[in-house]
Motif scaffolding. Structure first.
Motif, PDB file in Angstrom:
ATOM      1  N   CYS A  57      34.076 -11.647  21.352  1.00 13.07           N
ATOM      2  CA  CYS A  57      32.654 -11.671  21.032  1.00 13.07           C
ATOM      3  C   CYS A  57      32.469 -12.162  19.598  1.00 13.07           C
ATOM      4  O   CYS A  57      33.194 -11.738  18.696  1.00 13.07           O
ATOM      5  CB  CYS A  57      32.077 -10.275  21.187  1.00 13.07           C
ATOM      6  SG  CYS A  57      30.336 -10.155  20.755  1.00 13.07           S
ATOM      7  N   CYS A  95      30.385  -6.189  16.916  1.00  8.54           N
ATOM      8  CA  CYS A  95      30.924  -5.809  18.234  1.00  8.54           C
ATOM      9  C   CYS A  95      32.417  -6.133  18.258  1.00  8.54           C
ATOM     10  O   CYS A  95      33.252  -5.239  18.286  1.00  8.54           O
ATOM     11  CB  CYS A  95      30.175  -6.549  19.340  1.00  8.54           C
ATOM     12  SG  CYS A  95      30.945  -6.413  20.967  1.00  8.54           S
ATOM     13  N   CYS A  99      29.373 -11.624  26.344  1.00  6.92           N
ATOM     14  CA  CYS A  99      30.087 -10.376  26.065  1.00  6.92           C
ATOM     15  C   CYS A  99      29.506  -9.238  26.928  1.00  6.92           C
ATOM     16  O   CYS A  99      28.316  -8.959  26.845  1.00  6.92           O
ATOM     17  CB  CYS A  99      29.958 -10.034  24.585  1.00  6.92           C
ATOM     18  SG  CYS A  99      30.602  -8.417  24.175  1.00  6.92           S
ATOM     19  N   SER A 126      29.895  -6.167  26.551  1.00  2.00           N
ATOM     20  CA  SER A 126      29.527  -5.000  25.737  1.00  2.00           C
ATOM     21  C   SER A 126      28.156  -5.156  25.094  1.00  2.00           C
ATOM     22  O   SER A 126      27.366  -4.237  25.080  1.00  2.00           O
ATOM     23  CB  SER A 126      30.561  -4.774  24.630  1.00  2.00           C
ATOM     24  OG  SER A 126      31.841  -4.661  25.180  1.00  2.00           O
ATOM     25  N   CYS A 127      27.893  -6.372  24.538  1.00  2.00           N
ATOM     26  CA  CYS A 127      26.641  -6.505  23.761  1.00  2.00           C
ATOM     27  C   CYS A 127      25.800  -7.707  24.175  1.00  2.00           C
ATOM     28  O   CYS A 127      24.712  -7.902  23.645  1.00  2.00           O
ATOM     29  CB  CYS A 127      26.962  -6.590  22.264  1.00  2.00           C
ATOM     30  SG  CYS A 127      27.629  -8.180  21.742  1.00  2.00           S
TER      31      CYS A 127
HETATM   32 ZN   LIG Z   1      29.931  -8.180  21.982  1.00  2.40          ZN
END
Ligand SMILES: [Zn+2]
Length: 463
Positions: A19, A24, A37, A39-40
């Motif tokens: 990322c 992050c 990504c 996650s984010c």
């Molecule tokens: Zn991320």
């Protein structure tokens, strides 16, 4: 299944997806099929954690030796630099001998800008006529590695033409999705010949994006949109080819057109990695030029804000950069700031005139490419670039991608976009400053000689 496992080992050891948001920083296996990504939601970069051959002198020699080889992987101007790519040596590469594009000395364009010399790197000389091919060869190779059966993009522009060609080479099905009525003719012709399924959707661009996200959940389908990090990997090798062609002399400035900003992101990544490997000792200043009706990145650069504000109805005749919400802006901003470059926009008139001037150097490009020469002229008058600087302008598409534009300009029939209700048609006309219209003459020797004399007289001192 065994074949897929074998193909998956074609990922290079030590290469990962990461990322780009430092807050992050999540990282993932190379062959995990993410587009952003998880996650984010940020953009992903491919990172090589270890180089197979860190000796810059040996790399330079190896790449020069490959110029004399007829192996497809050596002939390709992308795969020639495969030490920079996240693929193993036995990757099932899909290539059309992309890259290998010329560097032209352009004296007419240089004089027009106020430079002593100017070099043009013509990425429009790729197999399908645009720079997209250098990224498509790696993205479609990754599609094969992942075992995809169908590749998809939402565009009828240069991206679609390029994806259709590489999908045909890989014997993959290619789907080109576009909202109804948004088909651009010149580039569509290419996609049809390459055998792609061109699907016109009942709906707008948002509907197209929604349906694409749904399609991406299917394992047999691979999205090759502009955030695909494997496209950037191929495109970044253009930085290596450019420097290789120049005997590793680093230019002072590299200037690129700005639309989706994948190109500037790729150049930035390419130069930075070459510096990290010790192949060059400094970065060229990377500047990006947008068309003023589609310039959200120039707006951001000139403001205090650190977030890009999209433009809802971008307008420019340079259709290849008619983009209001460039997805790669964070990567491009990183590249411009790191190299101390600039971002600016130029008018439709400046683009049209610069395009005609580039033509006088014997080099044909599509309108978006001409933002570079128009932008360099501005940067010189602003004092950002000195008249004796070593400057490379990157042309991204071939003149045959948009012949209507050229013909209309030379016949004084080129008009800016329609969304200017306060202006009359005459006010929207682009002045044909360097026009070169055809002339009718009688079929006699005397008439032809007279026609030539008149042509010469009319064009003396054009620039
Ligand atoms: Zn991320």
């Amino acid at each position: 299944m065994i074949e897929t496992e074998k193909l998956q080992s074609a990922a290079r050891k030590g290469a990962r997806q990461r990322c780009i948001d430092p807050a992050c920083g999540a990282s993932f296996e190379l062959n995990e099929r993410f587009y952003v990504c998880p996650s984010c939601g940020g953009l992903l970069d491919v990172v090589l954690e270890s180089s197979t051959d860190p000796d810059p002198e040996r790399l330079r020699d190896l790449w020069t030796k490959r110029l004399a080889s007829f192996e497809p992987g050596d002939r390709s101007g992308v795969w020639r630099y495969r030490e920079l790519l996240p693929f193993a040596a036995d990757a099932p590469i899909v290539t059309l001998a992309e890259g290998n594009t010329p560097l032209y000395d352009a004296p007419v364009s240089a004089a027009y800008c106020g430079l002593e010399t100017l070099t043009l790197k013509h990425q429009g000389c790729n197999p399908t006529g645009s720079f997209k091919d250098t990224g498509m060869t790696t993205a479609v190779t990754q599609a094969v590695i992942l075992g995809a059966r169908t590749v998809v993009c939402a565009s009828t522009g240069n991206t679609a033409a390029s994806l259709a060609a590489y999908a045909a080479r890989a014997e993959l099905q290619c789907a080109i999705l576009v909202p109804r009525g948004q088909i651009s003719h010149n580039k569509l012709a290419q996609s049809l010949d390459y055998g792609a399924a061109v699907l016109e959707l009942d709906g707008n661009f948002d509907d197209a994006m929604r349906v694409i996200r749904e399609l991406a959940e299917d394992e047999s389908i691979y999205l090759v949109n502009s955030i695909n990090p494997f496209r950037i990997e191929g495109q970044k090798t253009v930085a290596a080819e450019l420097l290789h062609q120049r005997g590793w002399r680093v230019p002072d400035h590299v200037v690129v057109p700005g639309g989706n900003l994948g190109n500037s992101s790729a150049f930035g990544k390419g130069f930075r990695e070459l510096k990290d490997l010790g192949l060059i000792d400094r970065l060229p200043q990377l500047s990006v030029v947008q068309a003023e009706g589609a310039a959200p990145f120039a707006g951001l650069f000139g403001s205090e804000s650190d977030v890009l504000t999209p433009i809802e109805h971008p307008q420019t005749l340079a259709t290849a950069i008619k983009i209001g919400a460039p997805v790669s802006w964070k990567k491009a901003l990183r590249a411009v700031l790191e190299s101390e470059g600039s971002v600016l926009s130029v008018s439709e008139q400046e683009i049209a005139d610069a395009k005609a001037i580039i033509g006088r150097d014997g080099v044909g490009c599509e309108p978006a490419s001409a933002t570079t020469v128009a932008g360099i002229k501005r940067l010189i008058s602003d004092g950002f670039i000195g008249p004796d600087a070593d400057v490379v302008a990157v042309l991204t598409g071939h003149i045959l991608k948009d012949t209507d534009y050229a013909i209309n300009y030379h016949q004084e029939k080129l008009y800016t976009h329609d969304r200017a209700p306060d202006k009359t048609k005459e006010e929207r006309r682009i002045a044909a400053t360097y026009s070169n219209p055809p002339a009718r003459v009688k079929a006699t020797k005397a008439a032809i000689l007279e026609g030539l004399r008149r042509h010469e007289q009319e064009h003396a001192g054009d620039y």
